[in-house]
Design an enzyme around this catalytic site. Structure first.
Site, PDB file in Angstrom:
ATOM      1  N   CYS A 116       0.864  -1.111  -0.119  1.00  0.00           N
ATOM      2  CA  CYS A 116      -0.087  -0.171   0.154  1.00  0.00           C
ATOM      3  C   CYS A 116       0.885   1.370  -0.096  1.00  0.00           C
ATOM      4  O   CYS A 116       0.177   2.259  -0.012  1.00  0.00           O
ATOM      5  CB  CYS A 116      -0.948  -0.039   1.321  1.00  0.00           C
ATOM      6  SG  CYS A 116      -1.843  -1.352   1.286  1.00  0.00           S
ATOM      7  N   HIS A 258      -3.209   7.061   1.838  1.00  0.00           N
ATOM      8  CA  HIS A 258      -3.614   5.542   1.174  1.00  0.00           C
ATOM      9  C   HIS A 258      -5.128   5.505   2.125  1.00  0.00           C
ATOM     10  O   HIS A 258      -5.248   5.614   2.968  1.00  0.00           O
ATOM     11  CB  HIS A 258      -2.761   4.646   1.891  1.00  0.00           C
ATOM     12  CG  HIS A 258      -3.235   3.262   1.689  1.00  0.00           C
ATOM     13  ND1 HIS A 258      -3.790   2.774   0.397  1.00  0.00           N
ATOM     14  CD2 HIS A 258      -3.085   2.277   2.635  1.00  0.00           C
ATOM     15  CE1 HIS A 258      -4.108   1.659   0.626  1.00  0.00           C
ATOM     16  NE2 HIS A 258      -3.795   1.093   2.035  1.00  0.00           N
ATOM     17  N   ASN A 288     -10.363  -0.244  -0.149  1.00  0.00           N
ATOM     18  CA  ASN A 288      -8.588  -0.284   0.054  1.00  0.00           C
ATOM     19  C   ASN A 288      -8.360  -0.826  -1.300  1.00  0.00           C
ATOM     20  O   ASN A 288      -8.410  -2.189  -1.170  1.00  0.00           O
ATOM     21  CB  ASN A 288      -8.333  -0.888   1.263  1.00  0.00           C
ATOM     22  CG  ASN A 288      -6.729  -1.010   1.282  1.00  0.00           C
ATOM     23  OD1 ASN A 288      -6.227  -0.719   0.196  1.00  0.00           O
ATOM     24  ND2 ASN A 288      -6.332  -1.193   2.462  1.00  0.00           N
TER      25      ASN A 288
END
Ligand code: ACO
Length: 334
Positions: A116, A258, A288
């Site tokens: 990520c 993020h 996500n």
């Protein structure tokens, strides 16, 4: 290729998400959960999923093509393609396939894996090639298809993730460097808290030679540990990046984290004393999407006219590794 590069500027963005949508109510037919639980704990309402006919390269190529068009360039102008991903179509790398698909025949292309944090790590990596004057135009793509690797019977993780791709075009500039500051960090002692690990079993080849054969296992995560880590480390790494940029929080137009959890974003903004209206978020629609989440949200904000040329944005990624990092950029050419 001259050696006179001074800095970088981000001049285009693009994004792509698969059309198949799975909302929280639909997901509650898969595992015991509810829209209310997912939305209050994470802020996520839906996610997009790549189907059996889709691929990482297809959405990544689409995002890259859009970014090149916004930059006013053609694929032939691109010198470098970096694909930040943890879920390549091919373990040997998928950047090469994208290079072929978009027709960027002059470009060298390779994958970069930092989960990520991939987009932020990729941004800093690409910047080095441009700052040294080696290349002029680069495409950085963040793309992931985590749906392939999620345990769809584990409600603790499957509600969080989605698929998507985002891209930016970075250009060398002989003027001011618009990568104003950055800081990248790793802590391998926490590696066990978030994994998509290979697991193999012994496979004897001869009487004295044994190798391992197996496959990657679904994502495992210690959610609470990751939450604590993110809320502690992300404000710190942004503050360090601001210090390097000789800026303060008040100078920022946007905070772009993020997109993992709205509560993490809110807590980080609060710690930095940034008002909620400066926080870019599209997590509710996509979940996500790992390396894709930052460029996906950035592209949306640019196309909506929120982010304008000259805006200062603090970008921060965090996740498996554990890795985390931040970059302060000034968007576009003014
Ligand atoms: N639906 C309903 N109940 C659930 C669900 C679900 N989807 N998931 C867990 N629960 C239950 C648990 O079983 C537990 O029940 P119990 O108390 O009866 O045992 C209860 O809810 C609380 O579970 P926790 O895991 O403690 O819930 P928590 O409040 O910590 O929230 C969450 C979990 C949302 C995962 C949170 O820890 C979090 O967001 N962590 C950060 C994770 C993250 O952002 N990861 C990605 C970053 S890195 C990367 O992007 C790859």
């Amino acid at each position: 290729m001259s050696n006179t590069g001074a800095g970088i500027v981000v001049i285009g963005s693009g994004s792509a998400a698969p059309t198949t949508l799975l909302n929280n109510d639909q997901l509650s037919q898969v595992v015991e959960t509810s829209d209310e639980w997912i939305a209050t704990r994470t802020g996520i309402r839906a996610r997009r999923l790549v189907g059996p006919e889709g691929s990482l390269s297809a959405i990544a190529s689409q995002a890259a093509q859009q970014a090149i068009t916004m930059a006013g360039l053609t694929a032939q102008d691109i010198d470098l393609i970096v694909l930040a991903t943890s879920t390549p179509d091919d373990l040997f790398g998928t950047a090469g396939k994208i290079q072929g698909e978009i027709g960027a025949t002059r470009a060298v292309a390779f994958d970069l894996t930092a989960a990520c944090s991939g987009f932020v790590f990729g941004l800093v990596t690409v910047a080095q090639f441009l700052r040294t004057g080696v290349y002029r135009n680069a495409v950085l793509i963040g793309a992931d298809v985590l749906s392939r690797w999620v345990d769809w019977s584990d409600r603790g993780t499957c509600v969080l993730f989605g698929d998507g791709a985002g891209a930016v075009v970075l250009q060398r500039t002989e003027e001011r460097d618009r990568l104003l500051g950055f800081e990248l960090c790793s802590d391998g002692s926490l590696n066990h808290t978030l994994n998509l690990a290979y697991q193999g079993t012994a496979h004897p080849l001869t009487s004295d030679v044994t190798i391992s054969q197996g496959q990657y296992q679904p994502i495992t995560m210690n959610g609470r540990e990751i939450y604590r880590f993110a809320v502690a480390k992300v404000p710190e790494v942004i503050s360090k990046s601001l210090f390097r940029a000789q800026l303060t929080v008040e100078d920022l137009d946007w905070l772009l984290l993020h997109q993992a959890n709205q509560r993490i974003m809110d807590a980080v903004a609060q710690r930095l004393k940034l008002p909620p209206e400066k926080v870019l978020s599209n997590l509710a629609k996509y979940g996500n999407t790992s390396a894709a989440s930052i460029p996906l949200a950035l592209d949306e904000a640019v196309r909506e006219g929120k982010v304008k040329a000259g805006d200062k944005i603090a970008i921060a990624g965090f996740g498996a590794g554990l890795n985390w990092g931040a970059a302060i950029i000034e968007w576009g050419l003014v």
